[in-house]
Scaffold this motif. Sequence first.
Motif, short mmCIF file in Angstrom:
data_model
loop_
_atom_site.label_atom_id
_atom_site.label_comp_id
_atom_site.label_asym_id
_atom_site.label_seq_id
_atom_site.Cartn_x
_atom_site.Cartn_y
_atom_site.Cartn_z
N SER A 268 -19.36 -6.73 7.99
CA SER A 268 -17.75 -7.44 7.32
C SER A 268 -17.77 -7.10 5.80
N ARG A 269 -19.21 -6.51 5.23
CA ARG A 269 -19.19 -6.46 4.27
C ARG A 269 -18.82 -4.48 3.79
N ALA A 270 -18.19 -4.74 2.08
CA ALA A 270 -17.61 -3.72 2.11
C ALA A 270 -17.42 -2.42 2.80
N ASN A 271 -16.84 -2.91 3.43
CA ASN A 271 -16.38 -1.95 4.44
C ASN A 271 -15.31 -1.09 4.84
N PRO A 272 -15.23 0.05 4.58
CA PRO A 272 -13.76 0.69 3.84
C PRO A 272 -12.55 0.56 4.82
N LEU A 273 -12.43 1.31 5.97
CA LEU A 273 -11.14 0.30 6.99
C LEU A 273 -10.31 -0.95 6.88
N ASN A 274 -11.81 -2.15 6.49
CA ASN A 274 -11.02 -3.43 6.59
C ASN A 274 -10.10 -3.48 5.22
N SER A 275 -11.61 -2.97 3.93
CA SER A 275 -10.67 -2.84 3.25
C SER A 275 -8.99 -2.19 3.40
N VAL A 276 -9.46 -0.97 3.92
CA VAL A 276 -7.62 -0.35 3.49
C VAL A 276 -6.57 -1.35 4.36
N ILE A 277 -6.78 -1.76 5.35
CA ILE A 277 -6.35 -2.81 5.95
C ILE A 277 -5.48 -4.06 5.11
N VAL A 278 -6.46 -4.73 4.33
CA VAL A 278 -6.03 -5.94 3.99
C VAL A 278 -4.88 -5.64 2.47
N GLN A 279 -6.02 -4.03 1.83
CA GLN A 279 -5.26 -3.73 0.55
C GLN A 279 -3.56 -3.26 1.08
N LEU A 280 -3.80 -2.72 2.38
CA LEU A 280 -2.54 -2.12 2.71
C LEU A 280 -0.62 -3.39 2.97
N ILE A 281 -1.72 -4.47 3.33
CA ILE A 281 -0.80 -5.89 3.10
C ILE A 281 -0.77 -6.21 2.58
N GLU A 282 -1.35 -6.43 1.33
CA GLU A 282 -1.17 -6.98 0.03
C GLU A 282 0.15 -6.17 -0.60
N SER A 283 -0.44 -4.80 -0.33
CA SER A 283 0.73 -3.84 -0.89
C SER A 283 1.85 -3.95 -0.94
N ALA A 284 2.54 -4.52 0.54
CA ALA A 284 3.61 -4.39 1.02
C ALA A 284 4.52 -5.34 0.07
N THR A 285 6.14 -5.12 -0.06
CA THR A 285 6.49 -5.39 -0.79
C THR A 285 8.06 -5.33 -0.41
N GLN A 286 8.24 -4.17 0.50
CA GLN A 286 9.67 -4.40 1.52
C GLN A 286 10.04 -5.36 2.65
N ARG A 287 9.02 -4.49 3.31
CA ARG A 287 8.57 -4.77 4.94
C ARG A 287 7.08 -3.83 4.73
N LEU A 288 6.68 -5.08 6.10
CA LEU A 288 5.23 -4.57 7.31
C LEU A 288 5.48 -4.72 7.84
N VAL A 289 4.75 -3.41 8.91
CA VAL A 289 4.84 -3.64 10.42
C VAL A 289 3.39 -4.07 10.91
N VAL A 290 2.89 -4.86 11.50
CA VAL A 290 1.50 -5.19 12.39
C VAL A 290 1.12 -4.47 13.70
N PHE A 291 1.16 -4.31 13.86
CA PHE A 291 0.35 -4.10 15.72
C PHE A 291 -1.02 -4.53 16.09
N THR A 292 -1.34 -5.42 17.33
CA THR A 292 -2.30 -5.93 17.50
C THR A 292 -2.42 -6.17 18.83
N PRO A 293 -2.82 -5.66 19.86
CA PRO A 293 -3.19 -6.15 21.13
C PRO A 293 -3.32 -7.29 21.20
N TYR A 294 -4.29 -8.36 20.81
CA TYR A 294 -5.15 -10.03 20.62
C TYR A 294 -4.70 -10.18 19.66
#
Length: 472
Positions: A268-294
């Motif tokens: 959970s700490r300094a995890n690059p993949l997690n960080s990018v997921i959050v940054q991707l969501i925060e960077s969205a301005t027009q449209r965001l699509v999220v796929f998750t099975p659970y």
Amino acid sequence: MKKTLEPPSRTATFLAAMQRWRGRRHAAAVPRLDLLPCIPVVAANIVTLAAPAAFRETLLQLVAAANERILISTLYLQDDDAGREVLAALYAAKRARPEVQIAVFVDWHRAQRGLIGKAASTGNAALYADMAARLGPGVPIYGVPVQKRELLGVMHLKGFVIDGAVLYSGASINDVYLHRHQRYRLDRYHLIESRPLADSLAALMTDVLRPDAAVRRLDTVSRPGTASLHQAIVKLRRILAASSYPTAAGAMIGNEQVGITPLLGLGSRANPLNSVIVQLIESATQRLVVFTPYFNLPGPVRRALDEKIRQQCRVTIVVGDKTANDYYIPADQPFSTIGALPYLYEANLRRFCKTHQNAVDQGLLDLHLWCHDHHSFHLKGLLVDDDYALLTGSNINPRAWRLDLENGLLIHDPHRRLLEQHRVEIERILAHTRRLDHHQGLDGIETYPLPAQRLLKRLARTRADRLVNQVL
């Protein structure tokens, strides 16, 4: 006598504050998205495959044609028809071209147990050892123990490196993922022809995993016990938490190219993949699509989505209907505890929809439930505006966020070369979904099977549902 709920303890308040603090740390774990090093790849060399059957056929074709290397990383390679077919193809490739380097990496724990809810067994490792005894040692299969116990974390890396190509999917190898018989489990599938990307993914497997003392062969009957590996596992986890895929800095994305950044994440700490997921969501301005099975979002993801919805960004979340969950137990079969999970996830979705009902009504939030006959749903990833996409094996849930070893491929497409592929992929996925117009469109707990009702009520009463959401 009616019980009253006690206020949160000081410990609970402290832990909640720590969780919020950790969530803020994710944004600082890696540089800004536009500053990440990437591997330029010609967009025409990226193909989105349409279905599990195409994924299986492509994998077998690539294996049969391999001249240099076949390196596979997946959660498990199952002892079933699909697993045996893939293993047989690997042995055939080795016989045809003995110089081809072959190695398979799977989770150590998962390979040595039977299926959840089934009779106890020696797991898939028995198949590996049997085939090695009959066909020779040319296809080594390595078990990667990310933690001392499976419940505390698994090796969830995905990716098939075959010569200069990467076949990437969140799918593992079994009958359902590869649509070997009547049922399939839908995921996402991409074939990328890029020698530098293939080399980057291969380096982690050959230079970090294979030589480590905690990583042991599974294709033999003489395997060490997990207890004897405890110290080595602790060291491996530290190494992996500090590891990354090699990429050269300063690469420029040409007019006909996209940039791909391979990402590794553990903890959970300094995890690059997690960080990018959050940054991707925060960077969205027009449209965001999220796929998750659970539908069991980590706190930082939930808060980032809440903020995007508040900012009136168009958010689409595609999740499987409870009947399309791989843990769903049909009414005509005996119920077991694991069968309560789809109902727990549906309860999470109902609360989320109720919280954001106004956004749903305004068309700012589209919640799509996937259901196609008796098939199941296992899609993961994000699409952000028209220039970023994330391919990943991460389920984007608390377990993936905190416990499992995950990876992903971040695609930066500033020239919109993959836009049509994304559009076709989304249309194909949404063809089997229904839009959730109101939280009351989901079943209430009173309609669930009685064992599921009793279990969920007991979990909610003791607040244990929060703990369950964190580890499953």
